[in-house]
Design a protein around this motif. Structure first.
Motif, PDB file in Angstrom:
ATOM      1  N   GLU A  58      21.733  69.015   3.836  1.00 47.20           N
ATOM      2  CA  GLU A  58      21.836  70.012   4.903  1.00 47.20           C
ATOM      3  C   GLU A  58      20.813  71.142   4.529  1.00 47.20           C
ATOM      4  N   ALA A  59      20.714  71.512   3.357  1.00 48.98           N
ATOM      5  CA  ALA A  59      19.874  72.513   2.929  1.00 48.98           C
ATOM      6  C   ALA A  59      18.501  72.349   3.047  1.00 48.98           C
ATOM      7  N   LYS A  60      18.153  70.975   3.153  1.00 57.80           N
ATOM      8  CA  LYS A  60      16.828  70.808   3.288  1.00 57.80           C
ATOM      9  C   LYS A  60      16.287  70.957   4.652  1.00 57.80           C
ATOM     10  N   LEU A  90      17.484  73.258  22.597  1.00 55.12           N
ATOM     11  CA  LEU A  90      18.429  73.744  21.865  1.00 55.12           C
ATOM     12  C   LEU A  90      19.940  72.651  22.228  1.00 55.12           C
ATOM     13  N   SER A  91      19.961  71.923  23.237  1.00 55.92           N
ATOM     14  CA  SER A  91      20.723  70.840  23.631  1.00 55.92           C
ATOM     15  C   SER A  91      20.411  69.813  22.735  1.00 55.92           C
ATOM     16  N   ILE A  92      18.926  69.560  22.772  1.00 54.94           N
ATOM     17  CA  ILE A  92      18.724  68.430  21.833  1.00 54.94           C
ATOM     18  C   ILE A  92      18.933  68.564  20.472  1.00 54.94           C
ATOM     19  N   GLU A  93      18.860  69.718  19.970  1.00 53.69           N
ATOM     20  CA  GLU A  93      18.924  70.190  18.527  1.00 53.69           C
ATOM     21  C   GLU A  93      20.464  70.209  18.238  1.00 53.69           C
ATOM     22  N   ALA A  94      21.261  70.261  19.116  1.00 54.31           N
ATOM     23  CA  ALA A  94      22.712  70.660  18.767  1.00 54.31           C
ATOM     24  C   ALA A  94      23.452  69.165  18.679  1.00 54.31           C
ATOM     25  N   GLN A  95      22.675  68.172  19.092  1.00 50.65           N
ATOM     26  CA  GLN A  95      23.114  66.555  18.956  1.00 50.65           C
ATOM     27  C   GLN A  95      22.926  66.378  17.555  1.00 50.65           C
ATOM     28  N   LYS A  96      21.991  66.593  16.871  1.00 50.79           N
ATOM     29  CA  LYS A  96      21.600  66.339  15.528  1.00 50.79           C
ATOM     30  C   LYS A  96      22.757  66.511  14.579  1.00 50.79           C
ATOM     31  N   THR A  97      22.507  65.641  13.897  1.00 55.55           N
ATOM     32  CA  THR A  97      23.573  65.857  12.579  1.00 55.55           C
ATOM     33  C   THR A  97      22.909  65.529  11.322  1.00 55.55           C
ATOM     34  N   PRO A  98      23.268  66.613  10.311  1.00 56.11           N
ATOM     35  CA  PRO A  98      23.651  67.959  10.402  1.00 56.11           C
ATOM     36  C   PRO A  98      22.874  68.568  11.376  1.00 56.11           C
ATOM     37  N   GLN A  99      23.383  69.746  11.752  1.00 57.74           N
ATOM     38  CA  GLN A  99      22.786  70.606  13.004  1.00 57.74           C
ATOM     39  C   GLN A  99      22.014  71.618  12.221  1.00 57.74           C
ATOM     40  N   PRO A 100      20.727  72.202  12.860  1.00 56.23           N
ATOM     41  CA  PRO A 100      19.985  73.236  12.011  1.00 56.23           C
ATOM     42  C   PRO A 100      20.538  74.447  12.428  1.00 56.23           C
ATOM     43  N   GLN A 101      20.162  75.428  11.451  1.00 50.64           N
ATOM     44  CA  GLN A 101      20.552  76.892  11.855  1.00 50.64           C
ATOM     45  C   GLN A 101      19.284  77.440  12.927  1.00 50.64           C
ATOM     46  N   VAL A 102      19.760  78.273  13.788  1.00 51.84           N
ATOM     47  CA  VAL A 102      18.934  79.055  14.716  1.00 51.84           C
ATOM     48  C   VAL A 102      18.811  80.257  14.136  1.00 51.84           C
ATOM     49  N   ARG A 128      26.190  75.737  16.406  1.00 51.84           N
ATOM     50  CA  ARG A 128      27.370  76.492  15.799  1.00 51.84           C
ATOM     51  C   ARG A 128      26.651  77.554  14.679  1.00 51.84           C
ATOM     52  N   LYS A 129      25.384  77.520  14.331  1.00 55.48           N
ATOM     53  CA  LYS A 129      24.792  78.473  13.390  1.00 55.48           C
ATOM     54  C   LYS A 129      23.713  79.293  13.838  1.00 55.48           C
ATOM     55  N   VAL A 130      24.180  80.240  14.457  1.00 53.02           N
ATOM     56  CA  VAL A 130      23.204  81.337  15.195  1.00 53.02           C
ATOM     57  C   VAL A 130      23.057  82.667  14.136  1.00 53.02           C
ATOM     58  N   GLY A 131      21.996  83.052  13.781  1.00 50.23           N
ATOM     59  CA  GLY A 131      22.016  83.785  12.803  1.00 50.23           C
ATOM     60  C   GLY A 131      20.774  84.844  13.215  1.00 50.23           C
ATOM     61  N   PHE A 132      20.743  86.060  12.728  1.00 51.21           N
ATOM     62  CA  PHE A 132      19.463  87.112  13.163  1.00 51.21           C
ATOM     63  C   PHE A 132      18.787  87.467  12.070  1.00 51.21           C
TER      64      PHE A 132
END
Length: 138
Positions: A58-60, A90-102, A128-132
């Motif tokens: 997931e870190a990669k 974003l909807s395409i990326e949300a379906q990936k496992t593991p989900q990338p951070q935005v 799920r992971k949205v940051g600034f």
């Protein structure tokens, strides 16, 4: 130090006062009687084992960067993008496992309303992971 036994002979007292020892032992006995039934588990549950290899994978995954300029124009990893295309990606990326951070990078003079709309859009699409992203003050 010598203690007197209370008689007139003045010799040291050779008896041990057992009352405090009995008090402590009774308190410990009561504590063990109360906690012993709580330590036994009547319902057996087979707990899952943690797989630490998934965490390293997931870190990669590289994060997605959404940049917002002052005029409201959006950029997906430094490529210009429209709001509709942002929602679909974003909807395409949300379906990936593991989900990338935005990571949302807003210009210093960008209205917070515009940044908030992008964050709400990402969350509505299932991210799920949205940051600034911000600069450290000097």
């Amino acid at each position: 130090m010598a203690f007197s036994s209370g008689n007139d002979s003045g010799g040291p007292m050779a008896e041990i006062n057992v009352t405090p020892l009995v008090d402590v032992m009774l308190v410990l006995l009561i504590i063990f009687m109360i906690t012993a039934p709580l330590m036994t588990h009547k319902i057996q549950v087979k707990l899952p084992e943690a797989n630490l290899d998934e965490k390293t994978k997931e870190a990669k995954i590289p994060p997605i960067t959404v940049a917002i300029q002052e005029n409201g124009s959006l950029y997906w990893n430094d490529e210009p993008i429209t709001r509709d295309l942002l929602e679909s990606r974003l909807s395409i990326e949300a379906q990936k496992t593991p989900q990338p951070q935005v990571n949302v990078r807003g210009d210093q003079t960008t209205k917070y309303r515009v940044v908030s709309e992008v964050v709400k859009t990402a969350q509505a699409q299932g991210m799920r992971k949205v940051g600034f992203v911000a600069k450290k003050e000097h």
